[in-house]
Enzyme design. Structure first.
Site, PDB file in Angstrom:
ATOM      1  N   GLY A 172     -37.057  11.103  35.204  1.00 44.67           N
ATOM      2  CA  GLY A 172     -36.122  12.128  35.665  1.00 44.67           C
ATOM      3  C   GLY A 172     -36.896  13.384  36.005  1.00 44.67           C
ATOM      4  N   SER A 187     -43.163  10.974  32.874  1.00 43.44           N
ATOM      5  CA  SER A 187     -43.468  11.153  34.294  1.00 43.44           C
ATOM      6  C   SER A 187     -42.163  11.292  35.065  1.00 43.44           C
ATOM      7  CB  SER A 187     -44.257   9.956  34.811  1.00 43.44           C
ATOM      8  OG  SER A 187     -43.390   8.848  34.951  1.00 43.44           O
ATOM      9  N   LYS A 188     -42.306  11.499  36.349  1.00 51.10           N
ATOM     10  CA  LYS A 188     -41.181  11.649  37.266  1.00 51.10           C
ATOM     11  C   LYS A 188     -40.154  10.512  37.092  1.00 51.10           C
ATOM     12  CE  LYS A 188     -40.022  14.319  40.681  1.00 51.10           C
ATOM     13  NZ  LYS A 188     -39.482  15.456  40.071  1.00 51.10           N
ATOM     14  N   ARG A 189     -40.690   9.329  36.779  1.00 48.46           N
ATOM     15  CA  ARG A 189     -39.820   8.165  36.579  1.00 48.46           C
ATOM     16  C   ARG A 189     -38.689   8.450  35.583  1.00 48.46           C
ATOM     17  NH1 ARG A 189     -41.404   4.294  33.605  1.00 48.46           N
ATOM     18  NH2 ARG A 189     -43.313   5.389  33.087  1.00 48.46           N
TER      19      ARG A 189
END
Ligand code: GLU
Length: 506
Positions: free
Chosen positions: A277, A273-275
């Site tokens: 990067g 996920s976005k977490r």
């Protein structure tokens, strides 16, 4: 891994038709585009058709500009499609089984929902939102899964409903009459035989009260009408498949083959996920990745050629791709490996081709036009040293800027000359004296002139070279010094040495 050979390879008269069906709810991310890639590879390997379909029936989640990002991502990676919306005007279609945008197919879904109602496989549900809320809360309180209580399943339509439906549109949804018992089974080409108990499935909604279909209905109807032979999609859709199979049965249609691709995890083994990067495809372009490197990397997320080979070009992928080597286990997205791979692809590019890739990056980052002849001479100095195209900006931007370089005295003096600008100035003067009239201006001659100077000045070569490096490049990290000065040229090198000297004061 068991495979049903008939499904793995279609007989000659059943051509392979696969689809990538993104929802325009945002920029496509790498997980989503991996699905596109595997569909594309399968189609190209089998000589079939790759179809793009926009699933935009969830109006609430629609994001402006998402379509453009979808088409741009596909084009950047070179995933050409045979049928789908025309990217230059998505109200037009390429191919004759369209429209390929679901919001333009609403009549088709309505017709098919009516057909199911008539055949007794679906029913209209008139429950108001407050009632559904209440039912949900009661179930939650009893720690039961929040399912619809099938209130309308066996009730006749309310009086006058028919007419009101016609005239003003009644606030009702259409639900599927899911069998109350038994099982729904299907074969997944990657995961084998899968079975769901029907009593775990809800009487799921097919049509919403706003006249838009729900994903399940739209997807099944479109896959059928577009002649899709294989549904390859991410495994988050696995739990939807029994609903789809029930729909195929209700319509009395043969379902396509299903293959659910393994999940993609971040380096910490949680779902990517976005977490972790940047995950949007176009962000990788922005950060200086080559499309061929990203394609290679994504192609190995859940598929392997032989468990060893890492660098695989597009043609080899197309030639070798098959569902039998797709793994059921999750794949890990290793950013370091992708960066390494990008470096390999950069080094494999011919110098001229690499210059083509770097030029626009430099021009947009430096805001200046880039001299092609100069760039051609810079490329050999940096190609072994960069893993991302954008690194060319830090590593070689100084070749292309005019005027004073932007660095402070502290950087110029570094640790070796800190607190002793006089010594640095003395050294720079000596360098200028040694090279001003040097003939020829090339790196061997430059080295021959400057290297002995370190000993004469009683300096370590590293200290002297470091000082000159900052003076001519503005940075401590740059390509080899003498090659750099040679390419930069006599005039600009001398000018920069003099400018450094001026900064150190009288
Ligand atoms: N629209 C769905 C998505 O965004 C497609 C799922 C499918 O391939 O059936 O991924």
């Amino acid at each position: 891994m068991t495979l049903t050979p008939i499904l793995a390879r279609m007989s000659a008269d059943m051509s392979v038709r696969v689809r990538y069906a993104p929802s325009p709810t945002g920029e496509p991310h790498v997980g989503n585009i991996r699905t596109a890639l595997f569909n594309w590879l399968f189609a190209r390997h089998e000589g079939g058709a790759f179809i793009v379909r926009l699933e935009d029936t969830d109006q609430a989640r629609y994001e402006e500009g998402a379509e453009r990002a979808i088409f741009e991502s596909l084009a950047w990676l070179g995933l050409d499609y045979d049928e789908g919306p025309d990217p230059s005007d998505i109200s037009r279609d390429i191919g004759d089984r369209g429209p390929y945008v679901q919001s333009r197919r609403r009549d088709t879904y309505r017709r098919h929902a009516d057909q199911l109602i008539e055949a007794g496989h679906a029913y209209r549900c008139y429950c108001p939102a407050e009632r559904l809320d209440q039912v949900r809360k009661d179930l939650q309180r009893r720690k039961l899964p929040p399912k619809y209580d099938r209130h309308c399943r066996d009730l006749p339509d309310p009086p006058g409903a028919e007419q009101r439906l016609e005239s003003e549109g009644l606030p009702c949804v259409v639900r599927f009459r899911t069998p109350l018992s038994g099982q729904t089974a299907f074969h997944d080409l990657i995961r084998g035989d899968i079975m769901f108990q029907n009593d775990t499935l809800d009487d799921f909604v097919l049509m919403k009260s706003d006249g838009f279909p729900v994903y399940h209905l739209a997807s099944v109807v479109d896959d059928r009408l577009m002649g899709i032979s294989h549904v390859l999609r991410g495994d988050e859709w696995l739990s939807s498949t029994p609903r789809h199979v029930l729909l195929y049965q209700a319509f009395d249609w043969e379902p396509p083959a299903f293959a659910h691709l393994p999940m993609i995890l971040g380096p910490d083994r949680s779902k990517l996920s976005k977490r972790h990067g940047d995950t949007a495809v176009l962000e990788f372009r922005e950060r200086g990745f080559l499309p061929e490197a990203l394609l290679n990397f994504l192609g190995l997320l859940g598929w392997s050629l032989d468990d060893r080979t890492e660098i695989i070009d597009r043609e080899t992928f197309v030639r070798s791709f098959g569902l039998e080597r797709v793994l059921a286990n999750p794949a890990v997205f290793n950013f370091d490996k992708l960066t390494w791979m990008n470096g390999v692809y950069i080094r494999e590019l011919a110098e001229e081709a690499l210059a083509d890739r770097i030029s626009p990056v430099l021009e947009s980052r430096l805001g200046t036009s880039v001299d092609r002849g100069l760039l051609r001479r810079v490329v050999p100095l940096i190609r072994e040293r960069i893993k991302l195209l954008t690194e060319a900006v830090e590593m070689a931007g100084f070749f292309f800027v005019e005027g004073e370089l932007d660095y402070g005295e502290e950087t110029l003096l570094g640790k070796k000359f800190a607190g002793d600008p006089g010594a640095a100035a003395h050294a720079l003067e000596a360098v200028l004296g040694r090279v001003s009239a040097l003939q020829p201006w090339e790196h061997g001659a430059l080295e021959g002139a400057i290297r002995p100077l370190a000993e004469e000045l009683d300096l370590k070569t590293g200290a002297l070279f470091g000082l000159i490096r900052v003076a001519v490049t503005g940075s401590t990290a740059a390509p080899p010094l003498f090659e750099t000065m040679a390419v930069l040229g006599r005039e600009r090198s001398l000018e920069r040495l003099r400018s450094a000297l001026r900064r150190l004061g009288p």
